[in-house]
Design a protein around this motif. Sequence first.
Motif, PDB file in Angstrom:
ATOM      1  N   LEU A   1      -1.829   6.869  -5.397  1.00 41.26           N
ATOM      2  CA  LEU A   1      -3.160   6.275  -5.219  1.00 41.26           C
ATOM      3  C   LEU A   1      -3.577   6.370  -3.751  1.00 41.26           C
ATOM      4  CD1 LEU A   1      -3.032   3.075  -7.471  1.00 41.26           C
ATOM      5  CD2 LEU A   1      -3.691   5.405  -8.064  1.00 41.26           C
ATOM      6  N   THR A   2      -4.900   6.310  -3.520  1.00 39.26           N
ATOM      7  CA  THR A   2      -5.397   6.348  -2.145  1.00 39.26           C
ATOM      8  C   THR A   2      -6.275   5.125  -1.877  1.00 39.26           C
ATOM      9  OG1 THR A   2      -7.251   7.711  -2.861  1.00 39.26           O
ATOM     10  CG2 THR A   2      -5.357   8.859  -1.914  1.00 39.26           C
ATOM     11  N   VAL A   3      -6.258   4.692  -0.626  1.00 39.35           N
ATOM     12  CA  VAL A   3      -7.001   3.494  -0.236  1.00 39.35           C
ATOM     13  C   VAL A   3      -8.487   3.832  -0.105  1.00 39.35           C
ATOM     14  CG1 VAL A   3      -7.339   1.782   1.590  1.00 39.35           C
ATOM     15  CG2 VAL A   3      -5.024   2.474   0.951  1.00 39.35           C
TER      16      VAL A   3
ATOM     17  N   ALA B   1      -6.825  -4.612   0.059  1.00 41.32           N
ATOM     18  CA  ALA B   1      -7.114  -3.177  -0.006  1.00 41.32           C
ATOM     19  C   ALA B   1      -7.429  -2.805  -1.445  1.00 41.32           C
ATOM     20  CB  ALA B   1      -5.914  -2.372   0.488  1.00 41.32           C
TER      21      ALA B   1
ATOM     22  N   ARG C   1     -10.458  -1.334   2.987  1.00 39.77           N
ATOM     23  CA  ARG C   1      -9.626  -2.456   3.451  1.00 39.77           C
ATOM     24  C   ARG C   1     -10.562  -3.483   4.056  1.00 39.77           C
ATOM     25  NH1 ARG C   1      -4.127  -1.041   5.640  1.00 39.77           N
ATOM     26  NH2 ARG C   1      -3.800   1.151   5.144  1.00 39.77           N
TER      27      ARG C   1
ATOM     28  N   GLN D   1      -6.393  -3.777  -6.669  1.00 40.04           N
ATOM     29  CA  GLN D   1      -6.678  -4.534  -5.449  1.00 40.04           C
ATOM     30  C   GLN D   1      -5.408  -5.273  -5.020  1.00 40.04           C
ATOM     31  OE1 GLN D   1      -9.119  -8.134  -5.828  1.00 40.04           O
ATOM     32  NE2 GLN D   1     -10.311  -7.462  -4.083  1.00 40.04           N
TER      33      GLN D   1
ATOM     34  N   ILE E   1       0.851  -1.199   0.000  1.00 40.87           N
ATOM     35  CA  ILE E   1       0.000   0.000   0.000  1.00 40.87           C
ATOM     36  C   ILE E   1       0.882   1.243   0.000  1.00 40.87           C
ATOM     37  CG2 ILE E   1      -1.584   1.378   1.404  1.00 40.87           C
ATOM     38  CD1 ILE E   1      -2.905  -1.244   2.309  1.00 40.87           C
TER      39      ILE E   1
ATOM     40  N   LEU F   1      -7.408   0.287  -3.999  1.00 41.65           N
ATOM     41  CA  LEU F   1      -6.846   1.627  -4.186  1.00 41.65           C
ATOM     42  C   LEU F   1      -7.513   2.240  -5.417  1.00 41.65           C
ATOM     43  CD1 LEU F   1      -4.704  -0.056  -2.534  1.00 41.65           C
ATOM     44  CD2 LEU F   1      -3.071   1.668  -3.252  1.00 41.65           C
TER      45      LEU F   1
ATOM     46  N   TYR G   1     -10.150   0.118  -9.745  1.00 41.17           N
ATOM     47  CA  TYR G   1      -9.255   0.019  -8.592  1.00 41.17           C
ATOM     48  C   TYR G   1      -8.075  -0.918  -8.886  1.00 41.17           C
ATOM     49  CZ  TYR G   1     -13.474   1.756  -6.319  1.00 41.17           C
ATOM     50  OH  TYR G   1     -14.579   2.506  -5.990  1.00 41.17           O
TER      51      TYR G   1
ATOM     52  N   TYR H   1       2.392   1.909  -3.440  1.00 35.23           N
ATOM     53  CA  TYR H   1       1.423   2.445  -4.418  1.00 35.23           C
ATOM     54  C   TYR H   1       1.047   3.888  -4.088  1.00 35.23           C
ATOM     55  CZ  TYR H   1       0.720  -1.687  -7.276  1.00 35.23           C
ATOM     56  OH  TYR H   1       0.913  -2.708  -8.171  1.00 35.23           O
ATOM     57  N   GLU H   2       0.950   4.211  -2.803  1.00 42.77           N
ATOM     58  CA  GLU H   2       0.626   5.592  -2.396  1.00 42.77           C
ATOM     59  C   GLU H   2       1.761   6.537  -2.772  1.00 42.77           C
ATOM     60  OE1 GLU H   2      -2.223   4.935   1.538  1.00 42.77           O
ATOM     61  OE2 GLU H   2      -0.061   5.019   1.810  1.00 42.77           O
TER      62      GLU H   2
END
Length: 140
Positions: free
Chosen positions: A28-30, A44, A33, A59, A19, A46, A57, A22-23
Motif C-alpha cells: 500500500l502507499t500513503v 495516515a 498524513r 487509516q 506504515i 493508505l 483506504y 503496510y507498505e
Amino acid sequence: MFTRIDHVGIAVHDLEKSISWYETTFGLTVASREVNEEQGVREAMLFVADSPAGGSYVQLLEPTRQDSPVGKFLARNGEGVHHIGYGVDDVENALASIGAQGVRLVDQRPRHGSMGASIAFLHPKDTGGVLTELVQAAKR
Ligand code: MC0
C-alpha cells in the motif's frame, strides 16, 4: 445510504512502524498524513482501491494524547480495528435520518476529517459495538 467503505480505522501505537509494515507487506502507499488535534490523532490514509463513488483506504491512527478516544481504546484493547468509515453523499442528511431512528449521534454536526472530508461518528453502543463514522468526501 452508504456509497462505499471509505476507510477502516486501525489503532496503532507507532504510526511510522505501522506504515512501513503496510507498505512492505501489502504494497500500500500513503495518500495523506495529518495531525487532527481535535480528535487527538496523528493519522495516515493508505490507498487501497478506487471506485466511481470515491477511494477506499486503510487509516492508521496513533493517539497524540492518552485521554483521547484512540488512546483510551489502545489502553483497553491494544492495537486493532477501531472504526469503520462509510461514504455518504450528504453527511447532514445521513445524520438526520439515522438519528431519527434513535441511534445516538456522537457528533450532532459534521466535523473536519481526513483529506478535507466532513465526518460524524455514531455511538458504538447503538451500532452493535462497532464505532461507525459517516464520511462525506471532499469534492474531487
Ligand atoms: C469506545 N468503545 C468502543 C470504542 N470506543 N466500542 C467499540 N469501538 C470503539 N472504537 C466503548 C468502550 O469499550 C466502552 O464500553 C464505551 O464505548 C465507552 O467508552 P469510553 O472510551 O470509556 O467512553 P467515552 O464516552 O469517553 O468515549 C466513547 C466515544 C468516543 C465513542 C464517545 O470514543 C468518541 O467520541 N469516538 C468518536 C471520535 C473518535 O473515535 N476519534 C478518533 C478517530 P463499555 O462496555 O466498557 O462501557 S478520528 C478519525 O478517524 C478522523 C480523523 C477521520 O476519520 O477523518
